[in-house]
Design an enzyme around this catalytic site. Structure first.
Site, PDB file in Angstrom:
ATOM      1  N   PRO A   1       0.769  -1.251   0.048  1.00  0.00           N
ATOM      2  CA  PRO A   1       0.086   0.003  -0.066  1.00  0.00           C
ATOM      3  C   PRO A   1       0.791   1.312   0.058  1.00  0.00           C
ATOM      4  O   PRO A   1       1.782   1.338   0.595  1.00  0.00           O
ATOM      5  CB  PRO A   1      -0.714  -0.177   1.404  1.00  0.00           C
ATOM      6  CG  PRO A   1      -0.061  -0.944   2.271  1.00  0.00           C
ATOM      7  CD  PRO A   1       0.970  -1.898   1.220  1.00  0.00           C
ATOM      8  N   GLY A   2       0.366   2.348  -0.735  1.00  0.00           N
ATOM      9  CA  GLY A   2       0.929   3.547  -0.638  1.00  0.00           C
ATOM     10  C   GLY A   2       0.126   4.765   0.128  1.00  0.00           C
ATOM     11  O   GLY A   2       0.497   4.751   1.220  1.00  0.00           O
ATOM     12  N   ARG A   3      -0.976   4.869  -0.423  1.00  0.00           N
ATOM     13  CA  ARG A   3      -2.018   5.821   0.120  1.00  0.00           C
ATOM     14  C   ARG A   3      -2.196   5.722   1.602  1.00  0.00           C
ATOM     15  O   ARG A   3      -2.050   6.539   2.454  1.00  0.00           O
ATOM     16  CB  ARG A   3      -2.998   6.083  -0.769  1.00  0.00           C
ATOM     17  CG  ARG A   3      -4.124   7.108  -0.422  1.00  0.00           C
ATOM     18  CD  ARG A   3      -5.377   6.657  -1.199  1.00  0.00           C
ATOM     19  NE  ARG A   3      -5.195   6.583  -2.552  1.00  0.00           N
ATOM     20  CZ  ARG A   3      -5.155   7.078  -3.780  1.00  0.00           C
ATOM     21  NH1 ARG A   3      -5.387   8.513  -3.447  1.00  0.00           N
ATOM     22  NH2 ARG A   3      -4.953   6.493  -4.700  1.00  0.00           N
TER      23      ARG A   3
ATOM     24  N   TYR B   1      -8.251  14.181 -11.295  1.00  0.00           N
ATOM     25  CA  TYR B   1      -9.176  13.317 -11.210  1.00  0.00           C
ATOM     26  C   TYR B   1     -10.402  13.828 -10.597  1.00  0.00           C
ATOM     27  O   TYR B   1     -11.301  13.226 -10.219  1.00  0.00           O
ATOM     28  CB  TYR B   1      -8.781  12.141 -10.086  1.00  0.00           C
ATOM     29  CG  TYR B   1      -7.239  11.704 -10.461  1.00  0.00           C
ATOM     30  CD1 TYR B   1      -6.954  10.721 -11.268  1.00  0.00           C
ATOM     31  CD2 TYR B   1      -6.340  11.754  -9.256  1.00  0.00           C
ATOM     32  CE1 TYR B   1      -5.565  10.570 -11.279  1.00  0.00           C
ATOM     33  CE2 TYR B   1      -5.212  11.360  -9.278  1.00  0.00           C
ATOM     34  CZ  TYR B   1      -4.652  10.541 -10.420  1.00  0.00           C
ATOM     35  OH  TYR B   1      -3.623  10.098 -10.500  1.00  0.00           O
TER      36      TYR B   1
ATOM     37  N   CYS C   1      -1.717  29.135 -14.673  1.00  0.00           N
ATOM     38  CA  CYS C   1      -2.608  29.573 -15.720  1.00  0.00           C
ATOM     39  C   CYS C   1      -3.363  28.590 -16.542  1.00  0.00           C
ATOM     40  O   CYS C   1      -3.020  28.201 -17.604  1.00  0.00           O
ATOM     41  CB  CYS C   1      -1.843  30.383 -17.118  1.00  0.00           C
ATOM     42  SG  CYS C   1      -1.214  31.824 -15.921  1.00  0.00           S
TER      43      CYS C   1
END
Ligand code: LLP
Length: 425
Positions: free
Chosen positions: A285-287, A327, A354
């Site tokens: 897992p990362g998040r 996203y 911008c």
């Protein structure tokens, strides 16, 4: 960690202090912003450790929890996880270089990615990474030639695409047949057949990764049903498999009112599968490990109040947090020092870049801040700093790690000279 009943921030290491300002593990975010400048990312080492320990507690002693480096690749954060004994999942030579800098040995590294270059495969071999997760037959051929040529034994896993369409944002689903990742079950069996008797490449594992922001254990169960025939196939018989890598993907709540995710129901089909087949389990897992542990601090530059439509222009942008622009992702935005006695307004928090898409948060309702006020964008531990860009020639922001009594600048803000340092007119 405070429970959500007492603290609106749930598992996040945040609370409003007695002075009325937001603090991380008791350290004033106002003071950190004054010192580091804004925009800046701030992480809590205590929260990183607590999440790593919670995951480790779900696994058996021989299993390996690995942190997916792409979620947050800053050395100061990786060091906390390295000291906690985690392994690491990488996707590039650059991520490998980060771990080498910290002295993490190859036995604690697994290497995924649909397009590993020749140089990256060679570097992985030389670092003797635990497993190269093979994602195409072409990659396997290349690695076999390198291993033979350099007389270094490569240990590999086959990343199988189980064709399960995960219930998540289309851009972060990876386990369906239409995705570029992994081998089809047929290709995996072909790869296993090709490796029978290869003296330089040992097939030691199977790997899946269904995508990100996953909340449903039944998706893993379905993927494992598709993987099992590969594991039990004739072609696998000559190999002594040791590892099953379940991938990453555990979701976190991005809204204050959402409850915390319990990783256990997501992991339990994989834990059962590994035990049944006498394999060691790896998860990556990362998040889950970093997301809630970090905030992005940003100061308000201007307020463009046009009555109906109101913009708060902050000094952080899509360059520091791309997720809303890419996203349509939601991140909570809260004032570091909530104003008293000011009425609520609804406004967009935008950045200076911008692009009309450069929005950190649309239609937020809170007291209208003034120029100079600080805002904290929550859940910026994962996929914020690691997805930063220099668009509009903006410098990389500073990063700060709060660790008990200490506050450490783990990255300083990029200077103008550094921004131009690679170029000649
Ligand atoms: N393993 C593999 C092979 C992966 O590709 C990934 C993520 C992970 C593990 C870790 O997934 P996690 O546990 O963090 O969900 N930029 C997107 C997320 C892209 C994830 C790519 N792969 C976002 O901001 O939501």
């Amino acid at each position: 960690m405070a429970s959500s009943a007492q603290n609106p921030f749930g598992e996040r290491p945040l609370a409003y202090g007695a002075d009325g300002a937001l603090a991380m593990d008791g350290h004033s975010l106002e003071a950190i912003a004054r010192d580091a400048g804004t925009p800046c990312y701030v992480y809590s080492a205590a929260a990183l450790r607590a999440r790593a320990r919670r995951l480790k507690a779900l696994l058996a002693p021989g299993d390996q929890p690995a942190f997916s480096v792409k979620a947050c690749s800053s050395l100061g954060v990786l060091k906390v996880f390295a000291d906690e004994g985690l392994s690491f999942d990488i996707v590039s030579g650059g991520e490998l270089a980060r771990l080498r800098r910290l002295g993490v040995e190859g036995a604690r590294i697994v290497f995924s990615g649909a397009g590993k270059s020749a140089a990256e495969l060679q570097a992985a071999l030389e670092a003797r990474v635990r497993l190269v997760n093979i994602e195409s037959l072409g990659e396997l051929d290349r690695l076999r030639a390198f291993a033979r040529g350099s007389r270094i034994t490569a240990t590999v896993a086959l990343r199988v695409n189980p064709d399960v369409a995960a219930d998540t944002h289309e851009k972060i689903a990876t386990g369906h047949a239409g995705a570029k990742f992994g081998l089809t079950p047929g290709e995996a069996r072909q790869a296993a057949a090709a490796l029978a008797g290869d003296p330089w490449v040992r097939l030691e594992g199977l790997h899946i990764h269904l995508g990100s922001m996953l909340r449903r254990g039944d998706e893993f169960a379905r993927a494992l049903q598709r993987l099992e025939p590969v594991l039990l196939s004739e072609e696998m018989r000559p190999h002594k498999l040791q590892w099953f890598n379940l991938g990453g993907g555990v979701a976190i709540p991005y809204r204050l009112e959402e409850p915390a995710t319990d990783p256990k129901p997501l992991l339990s089909p994989g834990i059962g599968f590994a035990r049944r087949h006498k394999l060691r389990l790896m998860i990556e897992p990362g998040r889950y490990l970093v997301g809630p542990c970090g905030v992005l601090l940003t100061a308000v530059e201007y307020v463009k109040d046009r009555g109906e439509r109101c913009f708060v222009v902050a000094d952080a942008a899509m360059t520091e947090l791309l997720r809303p622009a890419l996203y349509g992702a939601w991140h909570e935005i809260v004032p570091v020092r909530p104003a008293r006695g000011r009425g609520l307004r609804t406004f967009d928090v935008v950045g200076p870049v911008c692009e009309t898409g450069d929005t950190l948060g649309a239609a937020r309702t809170m007291p209208l801040p003034n120029p100079g006020d600080l805002l904290a964008v929550l859940d910026c531990g994962a996929y914020a700093s690691s997805m930063a860009s220099g668009y509009n020639s903006r410098p990389l922001a500073a990063e700060v790690l709060v660790d008990g009594e200490t506050i450490r600048r783990i990255r300083r803000r990029q200077s103008a000279e550094e921004l131009l340092g690679l170029e000649t007119p």
